[in-house]
Motif scaffolding. Structure first.
Motif, PDB file in Angstrom:
ATOM      1  N   ILE A 274       9.661  48.180  73.241  1.00 39.98           N
ATOM      2  CA  ILE A 274       9.159  48.018  71.877  1.00 39.98           C
ATOM      3  C   ILE A 274       9.979  48.877  70.922  1.00 39.98           C
ATOM      4  O   ILE A 274      10.417  48.427  69.867  1.00 39.98           O
ATOM      5  CB  ILE A 274       7.663  48.386  71.825  1.00 39.98           C
ATOM      6  CG1 ILE A 274       6.862  47.353  72.623  1.00 39.98           C
ATOM      7  CG2 ILE A 274       7.163  48.483  70.395  1.00 39.98           C
ATOM      8  CD1 ILE A 274       5.391  47.656  72.787  1.00 39.98           C
ATOM      9  N   LYS A 275      10.242  50.118  71.329  1.00 36.16           N
ATOM     10  CA  LYS A 275      11.024  51.013  70.469  1.00 36.16           C
ATOM     11  C   LYS A 275      12.445  50.484  70.277  1.00 36.16           C
ATOM     12  O   LYS A 275      13.011  50.556  69.192  1.00 36.16           O
ATOM     13  CB  LYS A 275      11.080  52.415  71.090  1.00 36.16           C
ATOM     14  CG  LYS A 275       9.709  53.081  71.147  1.00 36.16           C
ATOM     15  CD  LYS A 275       9.650  54.257  70.169  1.00 36.16           C
ATOM     16  CE  LYS A 275       8.226  54.656  69.823  1.00 36.16           C
ATOM     17  NZ  LYS A 275       7.444  55.085  70.990  1.00 36.16           N
TER      18      LYS A 275
ATOM     19  N   GLU B 244       7.932  46.163  80.274  1.00 39.22           N
ATOM     20  CA  GLU B 244       7.444  47.218  79.382  1.00 39.22           C
ATOM     21  C   GLU B 244       6.133  47.795  79.899  1.00 39.22           C
ATOM     22  O   GLU B 244       5.302  47.076  80.443  1.00 39.22           O
ATOM     23  CB  GLU B 244       7.250  46.649  77.975  1.00 39.22           C
ATOM     24  CG  GLU B 244       6.686  47.617  76.938  1.00 39.22           C
ATOM     25  CD  GLU B 244       7.622  48.773  76.647  1.00 39.22           C
ATOM     26  OE1 GLU B 244       8.054  49.443  77.605  1.00 39.22           O
ATOM     27  OE2 GLU B 244       7.937  49.016  75.475  1.00 39.22           O
TER      28      GLU B 244
ATOM     29  N   ALA C 150      15.572  45.916  64.913  1.00 39.59           N
ATOM     30  CA  ALA C 150      15.064  45.231  63.718  1.00 39.59           C
ATOM     31  C   ALA C 150      15.335  46.039  62.451  1.00 39.59           C
ATOM     32  O   ALA C 150      15.403  45.484  61.363  1.00 39.59           O
ATOM     33  CB  ALA C 150      13.567  44.945  63.865  1.00 39.59           C
TER      34      ALA C 150
ATOM     35  N   SER D  40       8.123  44.384  63.568  1.00 35.70           N
ATOM     36  CA  SER D  40       8.934  45.308  64.362  1.00 35.70           C
ATOM     37  C   SER D  40      10.058  44.615  65.114  1.00 35.70           C
ATOM     38  O   SER D  40      10.851  45.263  65.767  1.00 35.70           O
ATOM     39  CB  SER D  40       8.036  45.987  65.384  1.00 35.70           C
ATOM     40  OG  SER D  40       7.553  44.986  66.266  1.00 35.70           O
ATOM     41  N   GLY D  41      10.109  43.282  65.027  1.00 37.98           N
ATOM     42  CA  GLY D  41      11.170  42.580  65.745  1.00 37.98           C
ATOM     43  C   GLY D  41      10.790  42.187  67.165  1.00 37.98           C
ATOM     44  O   GLY D  41      11.595  41.604  67.884  1.00 37.98           O
ATOM     45  N   ILE D  42       9.561  42.503  67.611  1.00 36.00           N
ATOM     46  CA  ILE D  42       9.164  42.117  68.963  1.00 36.00           C
ATOM     47  C   ILE D  42       9.015  40.596  69.051  1.00 36.00           C
ATOM     48  O   ILE D  42       9.463  39.969  69.999  1.00 36.00           O
ATOM     49  CB  ILE D  42       7.833  42.811  69.360  1.00 36.00           C
ATOM     50  CG1 ILE D  42       8.053  44.328  69.434  1.00 36.00           C
ATOM     51  CG2 ILE D  42       7.317  42.277  70.687  1.00 36.00           C
ATOM     52  CD1 ILE D  42       6.783  45.120  69.622  1.00 36.00           C
TER      53      ILE D  42
ATOM     54  N   LEU E 207       8.051  40.912  76.683  1.00 29.94           N
ATOM     55  CA  LEU E 207       8.470  42.293  76.955  1.00 29.94           C
ATOM     56  C   LEU E 207       8.393  42.578  78.456  1.00 29.94           C
ATOM     57  O   LEU E 207       7.756  43.549  78.874  1.00 29.94           O
ATOM     58  CB  LEU E 207       7.552  43.279  76.205  1.00 29.94           C
ATOM     59  CG  LEU E 207       7.556  43.214  74.683  1.00 29.94           C
ATOM     60  CD1 LEU E 207       6.342  43.941  74.115  1.00 29.94           C
ATOM     61  CD2 LEU E 207       8.842  43.805  74.121  1.00 29.94           C
TER      62      LEU E 207
ATOM     63  N   LYS F 111      13.438  47.342  70.400  1.00 28.35           N
ATOM     64  CA  LYS F 111      13.415  46.191  69.492  1.00 28.35           C
ATOM     65  C   LYS F 111      13.214  46.652  68.053  1.00 28.35           C
ATOM     66  O   LYS F 111      13.815  46.110  67.122  1.00 28.35           O
ATOM     67  CB  LYS F 111      12.299  45.224  69.896  1.00 28.35           C
ATOM     68  CG  LYS F 111      12.645  44.411  71.138  1.00 28.35           C
ATOM     69  CD  LYS F 111      11.996  43.039  71.108  1.00 28.35           C
ATOM     70  CE  LYS F 111      12.481  42.199  72.277  1.00 28.35           C
ATOM     71  NZ  LYS F 111      12.130  40.790  72.159  1.00 28.35           N
ATOM     72  N   GLN F 112      12.357  47.679  67.885  1.00 29.11           N
ATOM     73  CA  GLN F 112      12.145  48.196  66.528  1.00 29.11           C
ATOM     74  C   GLN F 112      13.438  48.770  65.954  1.00 29.11           C
ATOM     75  O   GLN F 112      13.772  48.550  64.799  1.00 29.11           O
ATOM     76  CB  GLN F 112      11.062  49.287  66.536  1.00 29.11           C
ATOM     77  CG  GLN F 112       9.662  48.718  66.607  1.00 29.11           C
ATOM     78  CD  GLN F 112       8.610  49.770  66.895  1.00 29.11           C
ATOM     79  OE1 GLN F 112       8.928  50.855  67.371  1.00 29.11           O
ATOM     80  NE2 GLN F 112       7.366  49.443  66.618  1.00 29.11           N
TER      81      GLN F 112
END
Lengths: 83, 527
Positions: free
Chosen positions: B482-483, A20, B489, A34-36, A17, B485-486
């Motif tokens: 992060i948001k 970030e 997904a 969450s796909g991270i 990330l 990517k969420q």
């Protein structure tokens, strides 16, 4: 935040990330669901944990249940160190 | 109930019936994760019962049935059960967002869905064309602890079975990424699948002693080889489920401990096994053939694999989902040390004919670059309910022959093998899956605060392809990665989530005011 959580957090932020804000991620942020982390990054994370904390993962332990958050990762690593 | 199910020679399920007669007690399918297995006669009988259960919820010959369950021994029985009921199976990724699977099932109007309680709940949360999902597939029948059938309708009558379930009837529909954001359904009949399967019989001499890895999920076309070549020849299908499939350690374990003799997967999976599978010291002595497909295998990785697996023969199989496998190439036992390029995709297979054409559809001179087009028995029937898309993908020549346009740019090398050079559109291969960058953009546009989105793919040493999303943003704060990517997904399968996101004030535009993708790609490469 314990040493394991903060070490893993820095690694995940830097590796997966970049850019970030550290505030966006806490010890219970889901990483895999969450796909991270996708399957490839999960494997890289496990290699990092093995080297950094001198532990070994069995194939079946590389799962969402053990690795989805910083807290879960820390618990898994702790149990291996003392197990 | 033989009159209720297909007995036609030439259909895929007849392969199981024949093998069950010839090798009733051999293992047909086994699952290392659960230690379950079925012999041929057990698989044949179980799939008969599943066909009967489907007919009881109204499934008729010629219809479609959705398959949304994890990969298990019983799932193989459902695949055959659906075909024995005369229907076509429509497999989806059980881990994909439920909304995407629901769209697929609505698109091809499945009569029933094979699912489990948890997935059925997820599928049911939402509306279809404005009405609740319940009105389409509201009734649930619990078949076993792990399987529920969704479907409405009384038991189907059994007339007209053969008319709707011949060899040219649909066997399965595989949905692949669509450039406009909507997946498109590739239709294959029993005949188009058999063209490939039967070609394999003659080319690779499979036997009942063979043990096949089944790594590909059933919604991925590599599974056609694993399932039907193995079943046709009385071999064992060794299932590799969703979890083991992503763990290089478990994959290496299965390949050695389960005495796999025929391995088939994408190069990405093989590469992960080399890097993380702790392959040294394991016994792979049963391995006699290794097939790879779905994407380019970088030569360095292939070389390393051949140093670990020194005995088996290696084959590159090529073909978009639309053609099954349409070319093949056997990797020489010794790769020349000075070879830097990936191995060729080879020459036509499955009885197909290939040509290399220029944009006008004229065949180019040997050795020149052009688009690969394919005609023959293994080519799909078309895209489900999208004749416009089928027409776009078809080149009809002066003799009236229809050729499928692969979109892949190739040239023929001096040895008469085709060499893959790249794509002519915005599709990339990621972990062997087709990804239309446009579908990722459509998902990004579903985010309220994203004004513009442009997704580019660039080569990457480690992962093969790096997918970067450029965004302009209406929100006040800089978006959280992060948001983002969420969000992805929740809307896309995991293999489509971008690796990186870059927020910019404006996307660069060309003189005609289109997004300047070339400049964006250059930006990624520079950084």
């Amino acid at each position: 935040m314990s040493e394991i959580q903060s070490t893993v957090k820095s690694y995940v932020l830097e590796e997966f990330l970049p850019g970030e804000s550290p505030d966006a991620m806490d010890n219970s942020t889901p990483l895999i669901s969450s796909g991270i982390l996708d399957s490839l990054s999960t494997i890289k994370l496990v290699s990092f944990l093995e080297e950094q904390f001198n532990v070994q993962f069995e194939a079946h332990e590389i799962s969402r249940e053990n690795l989805d958050t910083l807290d879960l990762i820390a618990a898994t690593v702790e149990s291996k160190r003392h197990g | 109930m033989p009159e209720a199910t297909s007995t036609l020679v030439g259909r895929l399920e007849s392969l199981l019936r024949d093998s069950a007669e010839r090798w009733p007690d051999r293992t047909a399918v086994e699952d290392p994760a659960t230690d379950e297995s079925l012999t041929y006669v057990e698989l044949d009988e179980l799939s008969d019962r599943h066909a009967e259960a489907l007919r009881n919820v109204g499934v008729r010959a010629g219809e479609r049935v959705g398959l949304a369950v994890p990969k298990r021994v019983d799932t193989v029985a459902w695949v055959f059960g659906i075909m024995k009921a005369g229907a076509a199976y429509v497999p989806v990724d059980p881990d994909a967002p439920a909304g995407r699977s629901r769209d697929i099932f609505v698109d091809c109007s499945v009569r029933a869905i094979v699912s489990n309680a948890a997935l059925a709940d997820a599928l049911a949360t939402g509306a279809v064309n404005g009405s609740a999902v319940d009105s389409c597939w509201g009734e649930r029948t619990t078949v076993s602890e792990d399987v529920v059938l969704l479907g409405k309708g009384g038991r189907a009558e059994e007339e007209d079975f053969a008319d709707d379930a011949g060899n040219d009837a649909l066997a399965y529909i595989l949905y692949t990424s669509g450039s406009t954001g909507k997946p498109k359904g590739v239709m294959h009949s029993h005949s188009t699948a058999r063209a490939f399967v039967d070609w394999c019989s003659g080319m690779f001499d499979p036997t009942e002693e063979d043990r096949f890895s089944s790594h590909a999920p059933f919604h991925f076309d590599l599974s056609i080889f694993d399932l039907y070549v193995a079943i046709k020849h009385g071999g064992a299908v060794v299932l590799i489920g969703e979890t083991s499939g992503k763990s290089p350690l478990q994959l290496a374990e299965i390949a050695s401990d389960r005495e796999i003799s025929v391995w088939y997967s994408t190069p990405t999976v093989l590469r992960l096994m080399i890097d993380y599978g702790r392959m040294e010291g394991r016994d792979f002595g049963h391995l006699r053939m290794v097939f790879f497909a779905g994407e380019v295998f970088p030569i360095g990785h292939l070389r390393r694999l051949k140093e670990i697996w020194t005995e088996p023969r290696f084959f590159n199989l090529y073909g978009p989902t639309e053609t099954n496998v349409c070319t093949w190439y056997e990797v020489p036992a010794r790769l020349p040390d000075d070879r830097l390029d990936p191995v060729p995709i080879g020459r036509p297979s499955s009885g197909d004919v290939c040509r290399v054409v220029d944009p006008s559809g004229t065949t180019v001179a040997p050795g020149e670059e052009g688009e690969l087009v394919v005609a023959g028995g293994s080519v799909m029937l078309g895209y489900w309910s999208r004749p416009d898309r089928t027409a776009e993908a078809t080149l009809v020549d002066a003799e009236g022959v229809s050729w499928y346009r692969t979109g892949d740019v190739v040239r023929e090398d001096d040895g008469g093998d085709y060499v893959f050079l790249g794509r002519r559109d915005r599709m990339v291969k990621r972990r062997g899956y087709r990804v239309e960058l446009g579908e990722i953009e459509s998902a990004l546009y579903r985010h309220d605060e994203i004004v513009e989105a442009a997704v580019v793919a660039t080569p990457d040493d480690e992962s093969g392809v790096l997918v970067t999303a450029f965004l302009t943003w209406s929100g006040e704060d800089k978006p959280s990665l992060i948001k983002l990517k969420q969000h992805c997904a929740q809307n896309l399968p995991a293999y489509m989530v971008p690796d990186a996101f870059v927020t910019v004030d404006d996307l660069p535009k060309t003189s005609t005011d289109k997004i300047d993708y070339q400049r964006l790609r250059a930006d990624v490469v520079r950084s």
